[in-house]
Design a protein around this motif. Structure first.
Motif, PDB file in Angstrom:
ATOM      1  N   ALA A 113      57.069  26.673  12.330  1.00 53.85           N
ATOM      2  CA  ALA A 113      56.347  25.522  12.867  1.00 53.85           C
ATOM      3  C   ALA A 113      55.749  24.680  11.739  1.00 53.85           C
ATOM      4  O   ALA A 113      55.803  23.447  11.771  1.00 53.85           O
ATOM      5  CB  ALA A 113      55.250  25.982  13.821  1.00 53.85           C
ATOM      6  N   SER A 114      55.197  25.333  10.723  1.00 52.57           N
ATOM      7  CA  SER A 114      54.615  24.614   9.593  1.00 52.57           C
ATOM      8  C   SER A 114      55.692  23.891   8.795  1.00 52.57           C
ATOM      9  O   SER A 114      55.528  22.730   8.400  1.00 52.57           O
ATOM     10  CB  SER A 114      53.865  25.585   8.677  1.00 52.57           C
ATOM     11  OG  SER A 114      52.836  26.244   9.379  1.00 52.57           O
ATOM     12  N   LEU A 115      56.787  24.573   8.578  1.00 54.11           N
ATOM     13  CA  LEU A 115      57.872  23.990   7.793  1.00 54.11           C
ATOM     14  C   LEU A 115      58.489  22.805   8.522  1.00 54.11           C
ATOM     15  O   LEU A 115      58.872  21.807   7.896  1.00 54.11           O
ATOM     16  CB  LEU A 115      58.932  25.044   7.497  1.00 54.11           C
ATOM     17  CG  LEU A 115      59.941  24.689   6.388  1.00 54.11           C
ATOM     18  CD1 LEU A 115      59.219  24.456   5.072  1.00 54.11           C
ATOM     19  CD2 LEU A 115      60.975  25.802   6.235  1.00 54.11           C
ATOM     20  N   GLN A 116      58.573  22.884   9.847  1.00 51.40           N
ATOM     21  CA  GLN A 116      59.121  21.766  10.614  1.00 51.40           C
ATOM     22  C   GLN A 116      58.298  20.507  10.378  1.00 51.40           C
ATOM     23  O   GLN A 116      58.843  19.407  10.211  1.00 51.40           O
ATOM     24  CB  GLN A 116      59.112  22.086  12.113  1.00 51.40           C
ATOM     25  CG  GLN A 116      59.480  20.869  12.972  1.00 51.40           C
ATOM     26  CD  GLN A 116      59.422  21.135  14.461  1.00 51.40           C
ATOM     27  OE1 GLN A 116      60.079  22.051  14.941  1.00 51.40           O
ATOM     28  NE2 GLN A 116      58.652  20.357  15.192  1.00 51.40           N
ATOM     29  N   ASP A 167      56.005  25.891  -0.370  1.00 48.11           N
ATOM     30  CA  ASP A 167      55.610  27.214  -0.868  1.00 48.11           C
ATOM     31  C   ASP A 167      54.274  27.659  -0.296  1.00 48.11           C
ATOM     32  O   ASP A 167      54.073  28.849  -0.002  1.00 48.11           O
ATOM     33  CB  ASP A 167      55.519  27.190  -2.397  1.00 48.11           C
ATOM     34  CG  ASP A 167      56.873  27.012  -3.072  1.00 48.11           C
ATOM     35  OD1 ASP A 167      57.903  27.227  -2.391  1.00 48.11           O
ATOM     36  OD2 ASP A 167      56.895  26.631  -4.255  1.00 48.11           O
ATOM     37  N   THR A 168      53.360  26.713  -0.108  1.00 47.06           N
ATOM     38  CA  THR A 168      52.017  27.039   0.352  1.00 47.06           C
ATOM     39  C   THR A 168      52.017  27.551   1.795  1.00 47.06           C
ATOM     40  O   THR A 168      51.176  28.374   2.158  1.00 47.06           O
ATOM     41  CB  THR A 168      51.084  25.819   0.225  1.00 47.06           C
ATOM     42  OG1 THR A 168      51.097  25.364  -1.127  1.00 47.06           O
ATOM     43  CG2 THR A 168      49.655  26.160   0.613  1.00 47.06           C
ATOM     44  N   GLN A 217      54.937  35.728   9.211  1.00 50.62           N
ATOM     45  CA  GLN A 217      54.993  35.533  10.665  1.00 50.62           C
ATOM     46  C   GLN A 217      55.943  34.361  10.924  1.00 50.62           C
ATOM     47  O   GLN A 217      55.638  33.210  10.581  1.00 50.62           O
ATOM     48  CB  GLN A 217      53.593  35.227  11.201  1.00 50.62           C
ATOM     49  CG  GLN A 217      53.322  35.745  12.602  1.00 50.62           C
ATOM     50  CD  GLN A 217      54.228  35.120  13.656  1.00 50.62           C
ATOM     51  OE1 GLN A 217      54.587  33.951  13.559  1.00 50.62           O
ATOM     52  NE2 GLN A 217      54.612  35.892  14.639  1.00 50.62           N
ATOM     53  N   PRO A 218      57.109  34.599  11.521  1.00 48.24           N
ATOM     54  CA  PRO A 218      58.152  33.566  11.590  1.00 48.24           C
ATOM     55  C   PRO A 218      57.761  32.309  12.354  1.00 48.24           C
ATOM     56  O   PRO A 218      58.141  31.203  11.962  1.00 48.24           O
ATOM     57  CB  PRO A 218      59.336  34.282  12.254  1.00 48.24           C
ATOM     58  CG  PRO A 218      58.758  35.481  12.919  1.00 48.24           C
ATOM     59  CD  PRO A 218      57.564  35.876  12.105  1.00 48.24           C
ATOM     60  N   VAL A 219      57.018  32.443  13.436  1.00 52.74           N
ATOM     61  CA  VAL A 219      56.664  31.262  14.223  1.00 52.74           C
ATOM     62  C   VAL A 219      55.762  30.336  13.417  1.00 52.74           C
ATOM     63  O   VAL A 219      55.977  29.117  13.361  1.00 52.74           O
ATOM     64  CB  VAL A 219      55.993  31.653  15.557  1.00 52.74           C
ATOM     65  CG1 VAL A 219      55.464  30.408  16.279  1.00 52.74           C
ATOM     66  CG2 VAL A 219      56.980  32.382  16.453  1.00 52.74           C
ATOM     67  N   LEU A 220      54.741  30.893  12.776  1.00 46.07           N
ATOM     68  CA  LEU A 220      53.842  30.076  11.955  1.00 46.07           C
ATOM     69  C   LEU A 220      54.602  29.404  10.818  1.00 46.07           C
ATOM     70  O   LEU A 220      54.400  28.225  10.527  1.00 46.07           O
ATOM     71  CB  LEU A 220      52.721  30.937  11.370  1.00 46.07           C
ATOM     72  CG  LEU A 220      51.503  31.199  12.253  1.00 46.07           C
ATOM     73  CD1 LEU A 220      50.506  32.091  11.511  1.00 46.07           C
ATOM     74  CD2 LEU A 220      50.842  29.909  12.691  1.00 46.07           C
ATOM     75  N   HIS A 221      55.486  30.166  10.189  1.00 49.25           N
ATOM     76  CA  HIS A 221      56.258  29.615   9.078  1.00 49.25           C
ATOM     77  C   HIS A 221      57.175  28.487   9.551  1.00 49.25           C
ATOM     78  O   HIS A 221      57.202  27.402   8.968  1.00 49.25           O
ATOM     79  CB  HIS A 221      57.092  30.715   8.414  1.00 49.25           C
ATOM     80  CG  HIS A 221      57.996  30.203   7.339  1.00 49.25           C
ATOM     81  ND1 HIS A 221      57.540  29.850   6.080  1.00 49.25           N
ATOM     82  CD2 HIS A 221      59.326  29.932   7.329  1.00 49.25           C
ATOM     83  CE1 HIS A 221      58.543  29.405   5.354  1.00 49.25           C
ATOM     84  NE2 HIS A 221      59.643  29.445   6.073  1.00 49.25           N
TER      85      HIS A 221
END
Length: 323
Positions: free
Chosen positions: A35-38, A23-24, A29-33
Motif C-alpha cells: 500500500a505504501s509503495l503504491q 527504502d524507507t 508486512q506485505p499489505v503495509l509495504h
C-alpha cells in the motif's frame, strides 16, 4: 513548460530521494509495504523535497543532510493524502486507484499512520533541535487544518478568512516549513531563513488556490479525478465562496446540500459548470496572484545564487499552471 525542467540539475539528487522513499517504507508486512509503495509509485511533483533542496543551496549544501529532511517531508505529505482519501471517500487520486479503494478504510488509515511513523523515524537523523520544534508545530497545524476541513464540510456560511486559515494549515505551512528546514540544516543566515519561509508560505497559498480553481476548470484527464470533486465532497473552496454571491448558485447548492439523499455527481454538474464559467474563477485567481507577487518580492531578499533563479521559475510555473 513542465515543472521538472525548471530544476533539471537536481535530477540526480531527486532520483536518490525517490529511492530513499521506497527504502524507507520497506516492511515485512506485505499489505503495509504494498500500500505504501503504491502511493510512492503514483508519483507527484515532489515539491516539498525540491523546496528543501533549493533552500539548502543558500547555505552549506550537504545532500545527505537535506535528503533526510526531504524524505521525511514527502512522507508526511503522502500520509496526509492517504488520510484525506478516507475522509473524502475518494477512489481516484492522480488517475490511480487510492489505497482505501484498493484495500479498505482500515488499511488506508493504518498505512497513513505507518508512513507518518516512518517519516518521524527518518527525521531523527536530523540533529538540529530547532528543526524538530518546527516540524512538530507544523504537524500540529496540519492536523488542525484537517479537522477544520471536516468541520466545515457542506457549510455554505464559511467566509474568506476561514478558507485562508484552512489552506494555510493544510498546505502552505508544510511548504514553507520545507523551505525553512532546508535553510536550517544548511545553516543559512537568519535573514535568508526568514525570507525562504516567507517565499514558501506565499507559494503554498498561491498553489492551493490555483489547485482549487483547477478543480473547476480542469478536465478529468488533467486532474486525474472528475472536475468538481472538491465540491462533491463538500469542501467549500475559494471559487465557491465567490460564486455564492450569485443567488441562483447559492440557492441550488443549499437545495442540494440539504436533501436527505446522498449527493450524486450528476446533481452538482450544472452548478460546477456554472462556477467554472463565472467571475468567481477570476476573483480567486486574483487572490492567488497577490500571494504570488509576495513570493516574487521575497526573492529580492535572497542572495544571487542559482537556486534563486529556480525559485523564480517555479513561481512562474505555479502562476500559469494548468494541472
Amino acid at each position: 513548460m513542465k515543472l521538472a525542467t525548471t530544476y533539471g540539475y537536481l535530477k540526480k539528487d531527486l532520483n536518490q530521494i525517490e529511492q530513499a522513499l521506497e527504502d524507507t517504507v520497506k516492511e515485512s508486512q506485505p499489505v503495509l509495504h504494498d500500500a505504501s509503495l503504491q502511493l510512492i509509485k503514483a508519483g507527484g511533483k515532489r515539491l516539498r523535497p525540491v523546496f528543501a533542496m533549493l533552500s539548502s543551496m543558500f547555505g552549506d549544501y550537504q545532500f545527505d543532510r537535506v535528503k533526510n529532511v526531504a524524505v521525511s517531508l514527502e512522507l508526511i505529505h503522502m500520509a496526509s493524502l492517504v488520510h484525506d482519501d478516507v475522509i473524502d471517500d475518494s477512489n481516484i487520486r492522480r488517475g490511480e486507484t487510492t489505497v482505501k479503494a484498493k484495500w479498505d478504510n482500515q488499511v488506508a488509515m493504518l498505512t497513513g499512520d505507518y508512513i507518518f511513523s516512518r517519516a518521524l523515524e527518518k527525521f531523527t537523523e536530523i540533529t538540529e533541535p530547532r528543526a524538530h520544534q518546527l516540524l512538530s508545530k507544523t504537524m500540529i497545524e496540519l492536523t488542525s487544518g484537517e479537522i477544520e476541513q471536516i468541520r466545515d464540510k457542506y457549510d455554505l456560511n464559511q467566509n474568506f478568512r476561514t478558507y485562508l486559515r484552512r489552506i494555510r494549515r493544510k498546505t502552505a505551512l508544510l511548504i514553507s516549513s520545507s523551505s525553512q528546514l532546508g535553510a536550517i540544516v544548511s545553516h543559512t543566515s537568519d535573514l535568508v531563513e526568514k525570507a525562504l519561509f516567507r517565499y514558501g508560505y506565499n507559494i503554498g497559498m498561491s498553489y492551493q488556490i490555483i489547485d482549487d480553481i483547477l478543480d473547476f476548470t480542469g478536465t478529468e484527464d488533467q486532474l486525474g479525478k472528475p472536475a468538481g470533486s472538491d465540491l462533491l465532497q463538500g469542501n467549500i473552496t475559494l471559487p465557491v465562496i465567490y460564486a455564492l454571491e450569485d443567488p441562483y448558485i447559492k440557492n441550488e447548492l443549499e437545495r442540494i446540500f440539504t436533501q436527505k439523499e446522498e449527493i450524486e455527481e450528476k446533481q452538482l454538474q450544472p452548478v460546477i459548470e456554472q462556477i467554472a464559467q463565472s467571475s468567481a474563477i477570476t476573483k480567486a485567481r486574483n487572490v492567488s496572484d497577490l500571494y504570488l507577487k509576495k513570493a516574487y518580492d521575497t526573492l529580492d531578499d535572497l542572495p544571487d545564487v542559482k537556486a534563486k533563479n529556480t525559485l523564480k521559475k517555479i513561481a512562474n510555473y505555479i502562476g500559469s499552471r494548468k494541472v
